[in-house]
Design a protein around this motif. Structure first.
Motif, PDB file in Angstrom:
ATOM      1  N   GLY A 142      13.246  -8.889  16.792  1.00 18.37           N
ATOM      2  CA  GLY A 142      12.077  -9.258  15.998  1.00 18.37           C
ATOM      3  C   GLY A 142      12.145 -10.684  15.492  1.00 18.37           C
ATOM      4  O   GLY A 142      12.766 -11.558  16.078  1.00 18.37           O
ATOM      5  N   ALA A 143      11.492 -10.920  14.402  1.00 21.80           N
ATOM      6  CA  ALA A 143      11.386 -12.261  13.855  1.00 21.80           C
ATOM      7  C   ALA A 143      11.451 -12.191  12.340  1.00 21.80           C
ATOM      8  O   ALA A 143      11.361 -11.115  11.748  1.00 21.80           O
ATOM      9  CB  ALA A 143      10.058 -12.894  14.296  1.00 21.80           C
ATOM     10  N   TYR A 150      -0.009 -14.635   5.884  1.00 27.57           N
ATOM     11  CA  TYR A 150      -1.230 -14.037   5.346  1.00 27.57           C
ATOM     12  C   TYR A 150      -0.996 -12.609   4.860  1.00 27.57           C
ATOM     13  O   TYR A 150      -1.511 -12.188   3.844  1.00 27.57           O
ATOM     14  CB  TYR A 150      -2.328 -14.044   6.411  1.00 27.57           C
ATOM     15  CG  TYR A 150      -2.927 -15.410   6.609  1.00 27.57           C
ATOM     16  CD1 TYR A 150      -2.925 -16.023   7.842  1.00 27.57           C
ATOM     17  CD2 TYR A 150      -3.469 -16.096   5.537  1.00 27.57           C
ATOM     18  CE1 TYR A 150      -3.448 -17.285   8.005  1.00 27.57           C
ATOM     19  CE2 TYR A 150      -4.001 -17.362   5.694  1.00 27.57           C
ATOM     20  CZ  TYR A 150      -3.990 -17.960   6.939  1.00 27.57           C
ATOM     21  OH  TYR A 150      -4.501 -19.215   7.103  1.00 27.57           O
ATOM     22  N   ASN A 151      -0.258 -11.874   5.642  1.00 25.02           N
ATOM     23  CA  ASN A 151       0.068 -10.511   5.233  1.00 25.02           C
ATOM     24  C   ASN A 151       1.466 -10.480   4.650  1.00 25.02           C
ATOM     25  O   ASN A 151       2.370 -11.175   5.117  1.00 25.02           O
ATOM     26  CB  ASN A 151      -0.016  -9.554   6.429  1.00 25.02           C
ATOM     27  CG  ASN A 151      -1.442  -9.355   6.885  1.00 25.02           C
ATOM     28  OD1 ASN A 151      -2.343  -9.108   6.081  1.00 25.02           O
ATOM     29  ND2 ASN A 151      -1.664  -9.459   8.186  1.00 25.02           N
ATOM     30  N   ASP A 153       3.000  -7.434   4.069  1.00 25.15           N
ATOM     31  CA  ASP A 153       3.505  -6.072   4.225  1.00 25.15           C
ATOM     32  C   ASP A 153       4.527  -6.010   5.357  1.00 25.15           C
ATOM     33  O   ASP A 153       4.450  -5.156   6.240  1.00 25.15           O
ATOM     34  CB  ASP A 153       2.350  -5.102   4.470  1.00 25.15           C
ATOM     35  CG  ASP A 153       1.503  -5.515   5.678  1.00 25.15           C
ATOM     36  OD1 ASP A 153       0.659  -4.714   6.091  1.00 25.15           O
ATOM     37  OD2 ASP A 153       1.699  -6.630   6.197  1.00 25.15           O
ATOM     38  N   TYR A 154       5.464  -6.960   5.344  1.00 32.70           N
ATOM     39  CA  TYR A 154       6.541  -6.955   6.325  1.00 32.70           C
ATOM     40  C   TYR A 154       7.836  -6.560   5.643  1.00 32.70           C
ATOM     41  O   TYR A 154       7.992  -6.675   4.427  1.00 32.70           O
ATOM     42  CB  TYR A 154       6.721  -8.352   6.942  1.00 32.70           C
ATOM     43  CG  TYR A 154       5.535  -8.831   7.737  1.00 32.70           C
ATOM     44  CD1 TYR A 154       4.736  -9.867   7.274  1.00 32.70           C
ATOM     45  CD2 TYR A 154       5.216  -8.253   8.966  1.00 32.70           C
ATOM     46  CE1 TYR A 154       3.655 -10.323   8.007  1.00 32.70           C
ATOM     47  CE2 TYR A 154       4.139  -8.703   9.698  1.00 32.70           C
ATOM     48  CZ  TYR A 154       3.362  -9.738   9.213  1.00 32.70           C
ATOM     49  OH  TYR A 154       2.285 -10.182   9.934  1.00 32.70           O
ATOM     50  N   GLY A 180       4.214   4.477  -0.354  1.00 30.44           N
ATOM     51  CA  GLY A 180       3.006   5.076   0.212  1.00 30.44           C
ATOM     52  C   GLY A 180       2.180   4.107   1.034  1.00 30.44           C
ATOM     53  O   GLY A 180       1.159   4.504   1.605  1.00 30.44           O
ATOM     54  N   THR A 181       2.601   2.869   1.125  1.00 28.62           N
ATOM     55  CA  THR A 181       1.835   1.865   1.866  1.00 28.62           C
ATOM     56  C   THR A 181       2.590   1.506   3.137  1.00 28.62           C
ATOM     57  O   THR A 181       3.788   1.212   3.082  1.00 28.62           O
ATOM     58  CB  THR A 181       1.658   0.597   1.004  1.00 28.62           C
ATOM     59  OG1 THR A 181       1.009   0.968  -0.197  1.00 28.62           O
ATOM     60  CG2 THR A 181       0.835  -0.438   1.740  1.00 28.62           C
ATOM     61  N   PRO A 182       1.915   1.509   4.275  1.00 30.82           N
ATOM     62  CA  PRO A 182       2.600   1.170   5.521  1.00 30.82           C
ATOM     63  C   PRO A 182       3.054  -0.284   5.521  1.00 30.82           C
ATOM     64  O   PRO A 182       2.357  -1.169   5.030  1.00 30.82           O
ATOM     65  CB  PRO A 182       1.525   1.389   6.592  1.00 30.82           C
ATOM     66  CG  PRO A 182       0.481   2.208   5.958  1.00 30.82           C
ATOM     67  CD  PRO A 182       0.524   1.911   4.507  1.00 30.82           C
ATOM     68  N   VAL A 184       5.204  -3.209   8.114  1.00 28.60           N
ATOM     69  CA  VAL A 184       5.618  -3.495   9.496  1.00 28.60           C
ATOM     70  C   VAL A 184       7.055  -3.978   9.477  1.00 28.60           C
ATOM     71  O   VAL A 184       7.412  -4.848   8.663  1.00 28.60           O
ATOM     72  CB  VAL A 184       4.704  -4.582  10.107  1.00 28.60           C
ATOM     73  CG1 VAL A 184       5.160  -4.911  11.518  1.00 28.60           C
ATOM     74  CG2 VAL A 184       3.265  -4.135  10.091  1.00 28.60           C
TER      75      VAL A 184
END
Lengths: 372, 572
Positions: A142-143, A150-151, A153-154, A180-182, A184
């Motif tokens: 991955g990276a 911008y996001n 949620d990583y 509870g939040t997805p 990545v």
């Protein structure tokens, strides 16, 4: 007499061999210390950022009651841009998007990461800014992600977490749930192992998430670290600027210039602080990479000390030999002068003789031509 | 011996040379391998065309866009709850059953009414309110403000009248007092009369003093004479008594009797002599005395008359003053009575108003009690509309709270909303009307989410925006949805994995691997290419720079790699 001559010769041999061994040890130790000092990627950001040694990497560590927030960091960034402009430090690169400085901050905490297979409660580091620019952890898959993406949620898992959650390391791009939040999985990293790393705090599973994720869904212990790589036109400019403008009282703040912490002078300063270095009146808990760096500082300082000792032996010996030689020398400045003058005169004679021979040879050749 | 040591040395040198050359040979033979293992190992990927789908992700909770709250207006105990969140109901369906009991509000209202009544009665019976007031209030004879004002005005007029009379009397009194002081100031001169009296008195005294002195002597002698005469008479009486047959007790001796007689003669002689002396001194001394006395009296009378003139005048004024003071006192009394009457009037008015207010509150509270009694709910709560139960806020056994919703319904046919906050930079990439994708969309068959509006986030107005979505389909309020929204995919000629992008103070760059042939095999060198990132998503970035496409870009490495450094490729 012969025995005396033999013993003197053996003594000389011993001195010679021990000197050589000592020099070899000195070079070995010095090389080891240099290798060690260059082995910590977290301390080499200045070199990575600019090859011209005109930047410095500065790290700040805060106590838990310092109350540093994202807003205060944002405020510091704005003042920095203004200060650089006032100091006429501008970006002259032709590459669009080139930056004068880059920074990062982080907070430690705990977080629970859930996959379809398992739930892992792990130590968490909530990052902001370009954290992985300063900490190029070994990526297996991955990276990295950035606090400027911008996001937010990583997450980046270490091998243990990836194995527990998915049973594999090749899980970049898969989804986990945090609060509870997805989220990545941006990448999987290799966690540093070893006595020093474990003692420094890297002794259990760690997950890297964005600061907003840690603050929202995890247990946030507060921002305890900020670092920046910025122009350093004169010595200590970056260090002094950050220390004065970060907005945290001195009792709650520790500022370190990473760029020069393994210099020869810094090593001697650490040796000079022997006995008092562990003492501190500040309630600051360092992140693991800083603990590792401090451990390396001690080791490198010790190695440097030993190297200096090994260097002192041949140095003293050479000095003694030089003194003896000087006392028993058979030449003087005048003799050297005479010798050199003599050499010079001979050389000039040779040149003159060569010129005469050439001239004589040329006259003969001209006569023969005329004759023909 | 020399030859032996020389040959040993030569052997030693030869052996060292052989070892050295062997080592050099081995190193040379394996130099490539050794060098390869010292180089950082890198993983590479092609730079190739690709599409970038830059999406903004977020999570929000589905809410009803037009929720209907089912409220109760009293506090009642819930007997049973017949619906759950997510149930679809029709209008009129029974939702809750309440315990059949008087509501707390009605009880409270009745208690409040009782309290007001008690307060009213206690005030009436306190004794501080006149019976006329009580009678007026109870009979509903209320007066207007104008009437109260006119009564107050009349009381004040009465007071003013007494005050005016008192003022007049005080003026009269002050005038009389002024007159009185004038009289005391303007008294006739009595000095002449006093002088005459003194002269007459002196002349009188000139005659009277010796006469009086002589008379004093004469009186004293007379007293002696009387005493002695009494003695003689007593003696004679005692002697006569014996003669007539009484007891013979005579306390007075003959000597004393004789002495008394002598003394009487002496004193008589003295008296006569004294009188003679007086006559010799002044044969008309008695007439003189009388005359001088008359002159003195006359002088005295003149003086007295002068003085009495003033006193008489003052007395007349005093009498008048006294009369006026009496009048003044009477008027003051009447004024005090008038003031008291006004005070009582004001008190009565205040009391009446207070009582009227209390009576009014009692009437209102009574009406409230009656209203609550009329509105007392029955035991069932029915669905006011058709729709879906979004949430149930009470459980069996719990008391409802007046004015709060016990359940929320999603009206039939109405949609849902969802919102979450994003940064300003993220919001700039979005436009209302964009359709959002659901993460794990395979779970949702018919759910459609559309971006409706973008507004400032009130919790973070300087840096965030709130994205408001319309949600249609098989969802319910309270459900959490994870969305991603953004522009459609865009194609780019040059895309690289995100892990290939690096940065320093000269901007972003990538490292590509260039191969060179060498006698010892291919050598791979990392070369820097400055790039500009045009778009990126979770895994890939589109770049622009000195690339032609299909170069090998370094994604990861075992050690940090710098531009110009030799690297070795990963074996896979």
């Amino acid at each position: 007499m012969k025995r005396l001559r033999n013993s003197l010769s053996a003594g000389r041999n011993i001195l010679g061999i021990s000197t050589v061994i000592s020099m070899v040890l000195f070079f070995l130790l010095y090389s080891v210390s240099s290798v060690l000092s260059n082995s910590l990627d977290t301390q080499q950001m200045a070199e990575r950022w600019s090859k011209e040694k005109d930047v410095a990497q500065i790290s700040c560590f805060f106590s838990s009651d310092a109350g540093v927030s994202v807003d205060s960091i944002e405020s510091f960034r704005h003042t920095l841009d203004t200060a650089l402009m006032e100091a006429s430090i501008v970006q002259d690169s032709t590459n669009a998007g080139a930056r004068l400085w880059a920074d990062a901050y982080s907070a430690e905490g705990k977080i629970s990461v859930k996959s379809e297979r398992a739930t892992v409660s792990a130590d968490a580091i909530g990052i902001g800014g370009d954290f992985f620019l300063f900490h190029p952890l070994q990526l297996l898959y991955g990276a990295y992600f950035s606090g400027n993406d911008y996001n937010q949620d990583y997450c980046i898992l270490d091998e243990d977490a990836a194995w527990q959650l998915f049973g594999s390391n090749d899980v970049a791009g898969m989804m986990v749930t945090i609060g509870g939040t997805p989220h990545v999985v941006a990448g999987v990293i290799h966690r540093e192992m070893g006595r020093l790393s474990e003692a420094a705090g890297l002794d259990s599973t760690v997950v890297y998430v964005s600061y907003s994720t840690l603050d929202t869904y995890g247990q946030n212990y507060g921002i305890n670290h900020y670092e920046i790589v910025m122009p350093n036109p004169v010595s200590d400019y970056a260090y002094n600027y950050v220390k004065e403008h970060i907005g945290v009282p001195e009792k709650q703040l520790e500022v370190v210039e990473n760029s020069g912490r393994f210099d020869l002078l810094s090593r001697f300063e650490i040796l000079a602080a022997f006995g008092t270095r562990p003492m501190t009146g500040k309630a600051i808990i360092y992140p693991y990479w800083e603990n590792v760096a401090r451990g390396y500082e001690d080791i490198i300082a010790l190695i440097t000390f030993l190297a200096v000792l090994f260097l002192m032996y041949p140095t003293v010996l050479l000095l003694i030999l030089f003194v003896i030689y000087w006392k028993h020398k058979t030449w003087s400045a005048r003799t050297i002068y005479l010798f050199l003058r003599d050499k010079w005169e001979r050389k000039m004679e040779d040149v003159r003789a060569k010129r005469l021979r050439r001239k004589a040879h040329k006259d003969t050749f001209d006569d023969e031509e005329e004759y023909i | 011996m020399m030859n032996d040591s020389g040959s040993k040395r030569r052997d030693w040198v030869k052996n060292v040379a052989i070892v050295f050359l062997s080592v050099m040979l081995i190193l040379t033979f394996f130099s490539n391998t050794i060098m390869n293992y010292s180089l950082p190992e890198v993983a590479t990927q092609y730079v190739m065309p690709g599409s970038i789908t830059a999406k903004i992700r977020g999570t929000g909770t589905v809410e009803s866009s037009n929720p209907y709250n089912i409220q109760v207006n009293e506090t009642r105990r819930v007997e049973s709850v017949l619906v759950r969140s997510g149930d679809t109901v029709k209008k009129g369906d029974v939702l809750f059953i309440l315990a059949d009991k008087e509501s707390n509000e009605l009880k409270a209202a009745e208690e409040a009414l009782d309290a007001l009544m008690l307060d009213f009665e206690l005030q009436i019976l306190s004794g501080s309110i006149s019976s006329s007031v009580v009678s007026n209030v109870q009979s509903g004879r209320t007066s207007t403000v104008a009437e109260y004002q006119s009564r107050i005005v009349a009381a004040e007029a009465e007071i003013d009248k007494w005050k005016k009379e008192i003022a007049e009397i005080e003026v009269a009194i002050s005038q009389l007092q002024a007159l009185q002081s004038q009289l005391s100031v303007s008294r006739p001169d009595t000095k002449e009369a006093e002088a005459k009296l003194a002269e007459a008195q002196a002349a009188y005294n000139l005659v009277a003093d010796p006469v009086n002195a002589a008379q004093v002597e004469i009186d004293s002698w007379k007293a002696e004479i009387e005493k002695n005469q009494k003695l003689i008479e007593e003696h004679d009486a005692k002697t006569n008594g014996y003669v007539s047959g009484g007891d013979f007790i005579n306390n007075i001796s003959q000597e004393e009797y004789n002495t008394a007689g002598v003394l009487i003669e002496n004193y008589t002689e003295r008296i006569n002599r004294k009188r003679q002396e007086l006559l010799e001194w002044n044969p008309n001394y008695e007439a003189e005395l009388v005359r001088l006395k008359e002159e003195v009296d006359k002088a005295q009378t003149n003086l007295t008359n002068d003085q009495n003139y003033i006193v008489n005048s003052s007395n007349a004024v005093s009498v008048q003053l006294s009369n006026w003071n009496l009048e003044l006192s009477d008027k003051n009394k009447k004024l005090a009575e008038a003031n008291q009457a006004k005070t009582q009037l004001l008190s009565d008015i205040a009391s009446q108003l207070n009582l009227e207010k209390k009576m009014e509150k009692i009437h209102e509270q009574r009406e409230e009690v009656n209203r609550l009694r009329e509105q007392a709910m029955g035991a069932e709560i029915l669905a006011p509309i058709s729709g879906t139960i979004s949430s149930v806020n009470v459980v069996a056994g719990q008391n409802t709270t007046a004015g709060s919703a016990i359940a929320t319904m999603q009206p039939e046919g109405a949609g849902y909303t969802l919102s979450f906050s994003v940064s300003n930079e993220q919001a700039r990439k979005l436009n209302p009307g964009m359709e959002a994708e659901l993460v794990n969309s395979w779970r949702y068959d018919d759910v459609v989410v559309t971006l409706n509006t973008i507004r400032t986030d009130p919790s973070n107005p300087s840096s965030n925006k709130l994205l408001m979505f319309d949600v249609k389909g098989s969802v319910m309020a309270g459900q959490t949805l994870n969305l991603s929204v953004g522009n459609k995919s865009a194609n780019y000629d040059l895309t690289v994995p995100n892990s290939a992008i690096r940065e320093d103070n000269n901007g972003k760059f990538i490292l590509i691997v260039e191969s060179k042939s060498s006698p010892l095999g291919n050598r791979y060198k990392a070369t820097r290419i400055d790039v500009e990132v045009m778009a990126s998503d979770d895994t890939t970035s589109a770049v622009k720079g000195g690339l032609s496409g299909y170069e090998f870009v370094i994604t990861t490495s075992t050690k940090p790699v710098e531009a110009g450094q030799l690297v070795r490729l990963a074996e896979n």
